[in-house]
Design an enzyme around this catalytic site. Structure first.
Site, PDB file in Angstrom:
ATOM      1  N   LYS A  45       0.842  -1.332   0.134  1.00  0.00           N
ATOM      2  CA  LYS A  45       0.076  -0.080  -0.006  1.00  0.00           C
ATOM      3  C   LYS A  45       1.116   1.301   0.121  1.00  0.00           C
ATOM      4  O   LYS A  45       0.592   2.238  -0.664  1.00  0.00           O
ATOM      5  CB  LYS A  45      -0.788   0.102   1.633  1.00  0.00           C
ATOM      6  CG  LYS A  45      -2.063  -1.000   1.239  1.00  0.00           C
ATOM      7  CD  LYS A  45      -2.983  -0.529   2.372  1.00  0.00           C
ATOM      8  CE  LYS A  45      -3.897  -1.804   2.775  1.00  0.00           C
ATOM      9  NZ  LYS A  45      -3.687  -2.530   3.685  1.00  0.00           N
ATOM     10  N   LYS A 105       6.620 -16.349  10.826  1.00  0.00           N
ATOM     11  CA  LYS A 105       6.678 -17.184  11.850  1.00  0.00           C
ATOM     12  C   LYS A 105       5.255 -17.379  12.533  1.00  0.00           C
ATOM     13  O   LYS A 105       4.542 -18.540  12.758  1.00  0.00           O
ATOM     14  CB  LYS A 105       7.455 -16.989  13.196  1.00  0.00           C
ATOM     15  CG  LYS A 105       7.843 -15.784  13.625  1.00  0.00           C
ATOM     16  CD  LYS A 105       8.724 -14.959  13.179  1.00  0.00           C
ATOM     17  CE  LYS A 105       8.333 -13.427  13.721  1.00  0.00           C
ATOM     18  NZ  LYS A 105       9.466 -12.481  13.372  1.00  0.00           N
ATOM     19  N   GLU A 129      12.801 -20.588   6.051  1.00  0.00           N
ATOM     20  CA  GLU A 129      14.011 -20.531   6.831  1.00  0.00           C
ATOM     21  C   GLU A 129      14.179 -19.279   7.805  1.00  0.00           C
ATOM     22  O   GLU A 129      14.316 -19.331   8.679  1.00  0.00           O
ATOM     23  CB  GLU A 129      15.281 -20.666   5.955  1.00  0.00           C
ATOM     24  CG  GLU A 129      16.615 -20.486   6.498  1.00  0.00           C
ATOM     25  CD  GLU A 129      16.976 -21.676   7.655  1.00  0.00           C
ATOM     26  OE1 GLU A 129      16.916 -22.914   7.068  1.00  0.00           O
ATOM     27  OE2 GLU A 129      16.708 -21.477   8.779  1.00  0.00           O
ATOM     28  N   GLY A 134      16.253 -15.799  12.174  1.00  0.00           N
ATOM     29  CA  GLY A 134      16.776 -14.737  11.096  1.00  0.00           C
ATOM     30  C   GLY A 134      17.677 -15.145  10.124  1.00  0.00           C
ATOM     31  O   GLY A 134      17.343 -16.228   9.414  1.00  0.00           O
ATOM     32  N   ILE A 136      20.289 -17.150  10.400  1.00  0.00           N
ATOM     33  CA  ILE A 136      20.746 -18.487  10.850  1.00  0.00           C
ATOM     34  C   ILE A 136      20.311 -19.781   9.879  1.00  0.00           C
ATOM     35  O   ILE A 136      19.067 -19.793  10.207  1.00  0.00           O
ATOM     36  CB  ILE A 136      20.617 -18.735  12.426  1.00  0.00           C
ATOM     37  CG1 ILE A 136      21.218 -17.817  13.380  1.00  0.00           C
ATOM     38  CG2 ILE A 136      21.323 -20.130  12.673  1.00  0.00           C
ATOM     39  CD1 ILE A 136      20.979 -18.041  14.666  1.00  0.00           C
ATOM     40  N   LYS A 205       8.446 -19.823  16.978  1.00  0.00           N
ATOM     41  CA  LYS A 205       9.789 -20.424  16.451  1.00  0.00           C
ATOM     42  C   LYS A 205       9.769 -21.489  16.966  1.00  0.00           C
ATOM     43  O   LYS A 205      10.316 -22.698  16.309  1.00  0.00           O
ATOM     44  CB  LYS A 205      10.914 -19.422  16.530  1.00  0.00           C
ATOM     45  CG  LYS A 205      10.800 -17.893  16.163  1.00  0.00           C
ATOM     46  CD  LYS A 205      11.652 -17.043  16.559  1.00  0.00           C
ATOM     47  CE  LYS A 205      11.769 -15.869  15.341  1.00  0.00           C
ATOM     48  NZ  LYS A 205      12.284 -14.419  15.913  1.00  0.00           N
ATOM     49  N   GLY A 302      16.585  -8.455  11.727  1.00  0.00           N
ATOM     50  CA  GLY A 302      17.348  -7.144  11.053  1.00  0.00           C
ATOM     51  C   GLY A 302      16.822  -7.666   9.560  1.00  0.00           C
ATOM     52  O   GLY A 302      17.135  -8.959   8.823  1.00  0.00           O
TER      53      GLY A 302
HETATM   54  N1  HSE Z   1      11.089  -9.436  16.074  1.00  0.00           N
HETATM   55  C1  HSE Z   1      11.860 -10.943  15.880  1.00  0.00           C
HETATM   56  C2  HSE Z   1      12.836 -10.566  16.681  1.00  0.00           C
HETATM   57  C3  HSE Z   1      12.385 -10.747  14.218  1.00  0.00           C
HETATM   58  O1  HSE Z   1      13.276  -9.883  17.391  1.00  0.00           O
HETATM   59  O2  HSE Z   1      13.634 -11.846  16.861  1.00  0.00           O
HETATM   60  C4  HSE Z   1      12.986 -11.952  13.878  1.00  0.00           C
HETATM   61  O3  HSE Z   1      12.087 -12.877  13.786  1.00  0.00           O
END
Ligand code: HSE
Length: 326
Positions: A45, A105, A129, A134, A136, A205, A302
């Site tokens: 948007k 997730k 993944e 992130g 890893i 996760k 990140g």
């Molecule tokens: N907000 C999540 C964290 C981002 O801080 O790990 C990554 O999944």
């Protein structure tokens, strides 16, 4: 050279990081794989926001079916966040023959069975993944090079925002609220940080990790979960006095035929490897019955680390679908 066209759902922090990862490394990717990845359409948007990427107004679409129904698009990257409409969009893309990559997730953990089944039924690939840890490559490791193991334990720091907050509180004697603001400015925390700080993000996760490592899907809502909102400067000081740091630990352990699991803040002794995992870094220990103990460490949040995992999944799908066509 093979061109693979991609539709992107969402150009927020992570969408921009993924786009940038491709922009930075397109030539290297093309040279090493022979695959030319092009993001042709973007559902977003906010078309006017300043982003440090080369995106044209022609790429933006308002209607997601412009992506789902585009016969040239092979892969859809879903980066909208949240359970809905993201889950429905992913399934719609799969039903239209697109393979799907996501970092979401919450959606994967909530709808793990439906999403994986829809992918199988439609003979497309589904990769996520970036949803855990992130940058890893933990899911890939569990499902490929470690697949000859029976897993016994997973233990880790799975949330960058809370680890950043706890680290800053520990190292600089700062208050929780002040550090949360910086975490949001750095783009680790979600727009609504509740899921991070209440431990829900970790539960999502851990649910995904358990589904892949133990073949046992546990909905995140069934995982006993405690976040860090109640942690005070005094708690941090008291832990320090005992030679410990407070860390938000996600744990799943097989005991006989039961799996015990939880997300909660724990006091970790200074000399434990997890105590050295600071700021937005994540670490995941896995114990397999053949490989024994392994630890994976890297940036768990990140835009660019997450973009690295997303584009890695995209390339894997592009490679596998090319093999299938041969
Ligand atoms: N907000 C999540 C964290 C981002 O801080 O790990 C990554 O999944």
């Amino acid at each position: 050279m093979r061109t693979v066209k991609i539709g992107l759902l969402g150009l927020g922090n992570i969408g921009t990081g993924s786009y940038k990862t491709l922009e930075m490394n397109k030539d290297t990717i093309l040279a090493s794989t022979g695959i030319d990845l092009i993001i042709t359409k973007i559902l977003e948007k906010d078309t006017q926001r300043k982003r440090d990427i080369n995106v044209s107004q022609d790429q933006f679409v308002k209607d997601p079916s412009e992506i789902f129904k585009d016969p040239e698009i092979e892969i859809v990257i879903e980066l909208l966040g949240g359970i809905e409409p993201a889950s429905s969009f992913m399934m719609e893309a799969m039903k239209n023959g697109k393979s799907v990559v996501t970092a979401n997730k919450a959606a994967v953990a909530a709808n793990f069975d439906r999403l994986t089944k829809t992918a199988q039924e439609n003979n497309v690939l589904f990769r996520f993944e970036a949803s855990v840890g992130g940058g890893i490559p933990i899911l890939n490791a569990i499902t490929t090079v470690l697949q000859a193991n029976k897993f016994q334990e997973i233990l880790g720091i799975l949330n960058g925002t809370t680890n950043y907050i706890l680290t800053q509180m520990t190292e600089y004697d700062l208050a929780y609220e002040d550090v949360l603001k910086t975490a949001q400015e750095k783009g680790f925390a979600e727009a609504d940080p509740t899921a991070d700080v209440e431990g829900e993000d970790c539960a999502n996760k851990l649910s995904i990790l358990m589904a892949l490592a133990f073949g046992n899907y546990v909905p995140p809502s069934d995982i006993p979960t405690k976040g860090i909102t109640g942690i005070t400067k005094e708690d941090i000081e008291a832990a320090k006095a005992k030679g410990c740091k407070i860390k938000l630990i996600s744990q799943a352990k097989k005991e006989k035929d039961k799996i015990l699991y939880s997300v909660k803040p724990m006091e970790i002794p200074f000399d434990h490897p997890l105590a050295g995992v600071n700021n937005e870094f994540n670490a995941v220990f896995v114990k397999g019955n053949a490989v024994d103990e392994l630890m994976f460490y890297g940036k768990g949040a990140g835009p660019l680390p997450t973009g690295s995992a997303i584009m890695g999944d995209v390339l894997e799908i592009a490679r596998l679908s090319a093999e299938k066509k041969q």
